[in-house]
Design a protein around this motif. Structure first.
Motif, PDB file in Angstrom:
ATOM      1  N   SER A  95       1.024  -1.061   0.070  1.00 54.38           N
ATOM      2  CA  SER A  95       0.043   0.016  -0.191  1.00 54.38           C
ATOM      3  C   SER A  95       0.792   1.226   0.155  1.00 54.38           C
ATOM      4  O   SER A  95       2.136   1.240   0.824  1.00 54.38           O
ATOM      5  N   THR A 140      -4.370   0.274  -1.984  1.00 49.14           N
ATOM      6  CA  THR A 140      -4.535  -0.586  -2.463  1.00 49.14           C
ATOM      7  C   THR A 140      -2.804  -1.785  -2.528  1.00 49.14           C
ATOM      8  O   THR A 140      -2.428  -1.763  -3.223  1.00 49.14           O
ATOM      9  N   TYR A 169     -10.056 -10.061  -3.418  1.00 49.45           N
ATOM     10  CA  TYR A 169     -10.212  -9.007  -2.739  1.00 49.45           C
ATOM     11  C   TYR A 169     -10.158  -9.536  -1.406  1.00 49.45           C
ATOM     12  O   TYR A 169     -11.677  -9.826  -1.733  1.00 49.45           O
ATOM     13  N   LEU A 265      -8.762  -2.061   1.611  1.00 55.50           N
ATOM     14  CA  LEU A 265      -8.372  -3.107   0.565  1.00 55.50           C
ATOM     15  C   LEU A 265      -7.170  -3.874  -0.208  1.00 55.50           C
ATOM     16  O   LEU A 265      -6.322  -3.121  -0.552  1.00 55.50           O
TER      17      LEU A 265
END
Length: 302
Positions: A95, A140, A169, A265
């Motif tokens: 991320s 993400t 996911y 996510l």
């Protein structure tokens, strides 16, 4: 490239630099300000300053100045390579890392790192996006497949078109989802009211997301999402559409949320047919520490 936009009622009194940053895809407000300063933008045939407030019916014309191709540098950035052979690389992106260089992100990207770790990448997407078959957002985390040659690239893209790539996911969303399973089948396109966002719109492109609720908490749900299509911000937009936006999502979620640096996510798994051997490959990656800490917090709180 020359283009034009006619101001509509909902744009009334917006600053022109803010409006054009919303209207023109992948252009920042600071870029627009430099265009205005250098007389690349006209309103009703007149040059204006950045603070000009548009009026309904104004005709805005602009010319995108030619830019020199980026000179991509190979950077020794540590990345988590889950799999690699002569054709493909599978990377677990952290991320906070941008996938490829763009305005405002000319270094420190996954592409910069890949150029250092493996010099052979496909050239189908040009010098700025070598090897990139699909993307996930900056904030993400998770798995991406990358092509090391053009033949592999073409195969992987075709599999995406054929919807045969399996992409799952993990997400933490606001609210308790009442259904254990569900499918969101709603077209996605540019948000007419906020051009830097995507939204469910009638004239959008087909977008399908399947979901399964893994855990319920007091004010949140932990879900697994499976992509059938791969539109920009698809999961983020679809979950907002059903009134369960992602926790920590600064663009599509509420301000009062979990303490996260971006949306909760994670691209947990990817499966595809190897472009040379035809063998089915499947990879998984655990979510990052920040994600698991948020889950731990919710479990203890419930």
């Amino acid at each position: 490239m020359k283009d034009m936009y006619r101001v509509i009622e909902s744009d009334q009194s917006k600053r022109i630099d803010k409006l054009l940053a919303e209207v023109i895809e992948d252009v920042s407000r600071s870029q627009v300000q430099s265009w205005l300063k250098e007389d690349y933008v006209q309103v009703n045939g007149m040059f204006v300053k950045s603070n000009y407030k548009v009026q309904e019916g104004d005709e805005i014309n602009w010319v995108v100045p030619e830019t020199k191709p980026m000179d991509l540098a190979a950077e020794n950035i540590d990345i988590d390579i889950v799999y690699e052979d002569e054709d493909v690389v599978v990377v677990n992106k952290p991320s906070g890392m941008v996938v490829h260089p763009s305005a405002g992100h000319d270094n420190g990207t996954l592409v910069n790192a890949l150029l250092y770790h493996c010099q052979d990448l496909s050239g189908i997407n040009g010098v700025e996006r070598p090897g990139i078959v699909h993307r996930i957002d900056k904030d993400t985390s998770g798995l991406l497949m990358v092509a090391k040659n053009d033949k592999a690239h073409e195969s992987l893209v075709q599999q995406l078109v054929d919807k045969s790539v399996e992409r799952k996911y993990l997400a933490i969303v606001h609210g308790m989802i009442s259904h254990e399973y569900g499918t969101i089948d709603a077209p996605i396109g540019r948000d007419p009211k906020e051009r830097q966002r995507m939204a469910v719109v009638n004239e959008g492109r087909e977008a399908v997301t399947h979901f399964q609720v893994l855990e319920h908490f007091k004010d949140f749900s932990y879900v697994e999402c499976k992509l059938e299509t791969g539109r920009t911000h698809q999961i983020r937009v679809h979950l907002r559409y059903i009134n369960h936006p992602l926790a920590g999502d600064p663009k599509y979620g509420p301000r009062k949320t979990l303490d996260l640096n971006g949306q909760a996510l994670h691209a947990k798994s990817i499966g595809f047919e190897h472009p040379r051997s035809g063998e089915w490959l499947h990879f998984q990656a655990n979510p990052p520490e920040e994600f698991t800490k948020a889950l731990h917090y919710l479990r203890n709180k419930s």
